[in-house]
Every structure is written in structure tokens, then in C-alpha cells.
Design a protein around this motif. Sequence first.
Motif, short mmCIF file in Angstrom:
data_model
loop_
_atom_site.label_atom_id
_atom_site.label_comp_id
_atom_site.label_asym_id
_atom_site.label_seq_id
_atom_site.Cartn_x
_atom_site.Cartn_y
_atom_site.Cartn_z
N ASP A 22 1.05 -1.32 -0.35
CA ASP A 22 0.19 0.46 0.01
C ASP A 22 0.65 1.39 0.05
O ASP A 22 0.37 2.01 -1.05
CB ASP A 22 -1.06 -0.26 1.37
CG ASP A 22 -1.74 -0.38 1.04
OD1 ASP A 22 -2.32 -1.24 -0.04
OD2 ASP A 22 -3.68 -0.21 1.77
N THR A 23 2.09 1.28 0.90
CA THR A 23 2.42 2.47 1.08
C THR A 23 3.28 2.68 -0.31
O THR A 23 3.60 3.62 -0.70
CB THR A 23 3.86 2.40 1.92
OG1 THR A 23 3.10 1.96 3.37
CG2 THR A 23 4.36 3.47 2.57
N VAL A 24 3.73 0.97 -0.81
CA VAL A 24 5.24 1.47 -1.99
C VAL A 24 3.65 2.07 -3.10
O VAL A 24 3.90 3.21 -4.25
CB VAL A 24 5.51 0.36 -2.95
CG1 VAL A 24 5.74 0.11 -4.25
CG2 VAL A 24 6.24 0.18 -1.77
N ALA A 25 2.39 1.63 -3.49
CA ALA A 25 0.97 2.51 -4.35
C ALA A 25 0.93 3.46 -4.07
O ALA A 25 0.93 4.31 -5.34
CB ALA A 25 0.34 1.47 -3.84
N LEU A 26 1.31 4.27 -2.78
CA LEU A 26 0.72 5.37 -2.13
C LEU A 26 2.23 6.25 -3.30
O LEU A 26 1.84 7.90 -4.08
CB LEU A 26 0.96 6.22 -0.94
CG LEU A 26 -0.28 5.05 -0.61
CD1 LEU A 26 -0.91 6.22 1.43
CD2 LEU A 26 -1.21 6.00 -1.08
N GLU A 27 3.40 5.34 -2.81
CA GLU A 27 4.66 6.36 -3.94
C GLU A 27 4.18 6.70 -4.94
O GLU A 27 4.92 7.60 -5.95
CB GLU A 27 6.00 5.89 -2.91
CG GLU A 27 7.21 6.86 -3.94
CD GLU A 27 7.39 7.55 -3.40
OE1 GLU A 27 8.24 8.22 -4.96
OE2 GLU A 27 7.20 8.62 -2.26
N LEU A 28 3.55 5.73 -5.91
CA LEU A 28 3.34 5.08 -7.30
C LEU A 28 2.70 6.36 -7.50
O LEU A 28 2.94 6.78 -8.84
CB LEU A 28 3.27 3.78 -7.16
CG LEU A 28 4.75 3.16 -7.18
CD1 LEU A 28 4.00 1.30 -7.77
CD2 LEU A 28 5.33 3.38 -8.50
N LEU A 29 1.68 6.45 -6.62
CA LEU A 29 0.55 7.65 -6.93
C LEU A 29 0.83 8.79 -6.94
O LEU A 29 0.81 9.53 -7.70
CB LEU A 29 -0.80 7.28 -5.96
CG LEU A 29 -1.43 7.70 -5.94
CD1 LEU A 29 -2.90 7.45 -7.57
CD2 LEU A 29 -3.02 7.95 -4.80
N TYR A 30 1.91 9.02 -5.98
CA TYR A 30 2.87 10.44 -5.84
C TYR A 30 3.21 11.04 -7.56
O TYR A 30 2.64 11.84 -7.36
CB TYR A 30 3.28 10.59 -4.21
CG TYR A 30 4.38 12.37 -4.46
CD1 TYR A 30 3.35 13.15 -3.73
CD2 TYR A 30 5.72 11.64 -4.66
CE1 TYR A 30 4.34 14.21 -3.70
CE2 TYR A 30 5.65 13.13 -4.51
CZ TYR A 30 5.46 14.09 -3.90
OH TYR A 30 6.25 16.02 -3.96
#
Length: 341
Positions: free
Chosen positions: A156-164
Motif C-alpha cells: 500500500d505504501t509503495v502504491a502511494l509513492e507510485l501514486l504521488y
Amino acid sequence: ASAGEPSSSTYSELNMREWWLHVGLICIPLVAVYLHIPPPQLSPALQKWQSAGDVFHFRGNKIFYRDSYGALGSSDVLILLHGFPTSSYDWHKIWEPLALRFHRVIALDFLGFGFSDKPRPHKYSIFEQASVVEALVAHLGLSNQRVNLISHDYGDTVALELLYRSDQNRTGHLTLNSLCLSNGGLFPETHHPRLLQTLLKDSSFLAPLLTRLTNFMIFQKGIGEVFGPYTQPTNADFWDMWSSIRYNDGNLVMDSILQYINQRLKHRERWVGALTSTFVPLHMIYGPLDPVNPHPQFIRLYQQLVQRSTLTILDEHISHYPQLEDPTGFLNAYFNFIHSF
């Protein structure tokens, strides 16, 4: 005792000392052997998963991934991001149904996990893992393709960095079509890491000892606590998880990887900010019995902060690993989301 003769208490002290010496002499080689226990043999199921996959190179390290071509009439691409401390094998129960719906289903083992390389010493970070995902997408020739993400826990946190990166239009970024999160510590204030995790991430002198001393029984107890009482993994499931951790001595990099908990706190504004401001379609699939991100505090905060997201709360006995505990419920929730936009 007459003068000059040692008293009986001195005798017993000498005996005790000798006894401890013997215990020490027996224990030292035992501990030495114990700390170099060879990793368990991979089960046929894990071997099959590994042989169906491939590797690509990222900054000199091998990264394992699986790439299934499925549905013919579809051009949709789905990427799956697993959690800590497990691997892409977390998705095996929902792999086939997803492959029937999507043109391509892709999963990877993050650096330090599963069948990927586990360099040490190494400063593991969420930023690097996001770059690993971007590199995989480029390697597969999908840089211009819109991709859907499903993530869990650490993923989830990796996904948030990708989203950013996607929303900021950073070079090499993924073009996100949708993001589905599940049971991850998105908010440091509602996240409760396990005791062993806290010890590993914060005690630099204990960590090397703990990573070597953690054995299957300790692992099984810890993981069992984040599954629901009616959805416990089988013994074979526990061994598969443990085998993928022990592969390439992954147990010895746990303390470095766990720094992600501190990174979440440090970069909360960046990652929670990306989540609250994005226009990418968002969904959360949540097992409410999760002791790591407990109900109702976690979901209340999520709904308050991430108002654009839709949400599925699974059965009350589903815990931290919804895709393994309730694969059917997970898939239904996901397909409902994907068909809604």
C-alpha cells in the motif's frame, strides 16, 4: 569441615560452575548449528510459482516477477503489490480469476522479499521499491499503458509513492488507471506494528540476534495472530510463507526492511497527501478483524480523509490478509469496483 578443607557450600559452587561450563560447551555448538539452519525445501506449490516466473535486473539485483497473459478481449493491465514479510505468492488464490478478467496480470517480489535478491547490508526504502515497480513496467514495455494496481500492507505504501509520482508527472512514472488498497498501515496514528517488528526496527544491537533467532515457531505464532480465528493458514501455508522468507537468507534483512515503518511517519504528508488529493479511482478492501490496523479507528480515519474512495468491509472474522482469508469476497469487491467506472 576442619580447617583447610573446603566447605560443602564451596563444593556446590564448584559443581554449579562446572555444570554451567558443561551446559555452555553443549549449547555453543548447538546455537551455532541452529543459527545456520539451512532454509526449508520449497514445496511443490512454491516451486511451481517460481518456475512460472521470470527475473529482471534492477541496479545489479535480480527481481522476481510473474506475468500472465489472460483475457483476449481486454487490454487491461493489473499489477499486484504484496505486503510484509511475505511475497507475490500472497496472490496465488486470486491469480487465475484475475487472469481471466485482465489481459495481463503482473506480480513481483519486492527487493529483499520472496525469490528476489536480498542484498545486505542495504538501506531498504519505499522509494526504491517504487522505482523497482517502475523499472519492471519499463522492462515489460508497458510505460505508456494505463495500469491498475492492487496492493496490500507494505505494498500500500509503495502504491502511494507510485501514486504521488504519477500525479506529479515524475519521469518514469506509471500511468494509473485505478488503485485498490487493502489492510495497510496508511496512517501512522492508527497503525500498530507487532512487538517483534518494533524490536527489529528500533533496536540496532538486538536486531542481528533477533533476525537469526527467529524460527518457524515464532514466525507461525506471529503470522497466525494477524489471521482470523476461522481463516488460519494451514501448516503447509505457514511453511510456504516461511520458506519464501528464508530463501536467500531473507530473515537477515528484516530489520533493514522494517525501517519502512519509520519512513511512513517521516513522509506521512507526501503519501497521505497523494491519497487525499488524487483523482485516480480508489477503493479499499478491508478485513475488520485486523489487529495491525484496527477497526473502527482505521476505517473512520480513512473515510474522513479519503472521501473520494469507495470501500468494502469484508466479514467480521476476516483479518489482515483478506486476499488469502476470503479470496471470493476479495474478488467480488474488486470486480464491483473495476466495473464501476
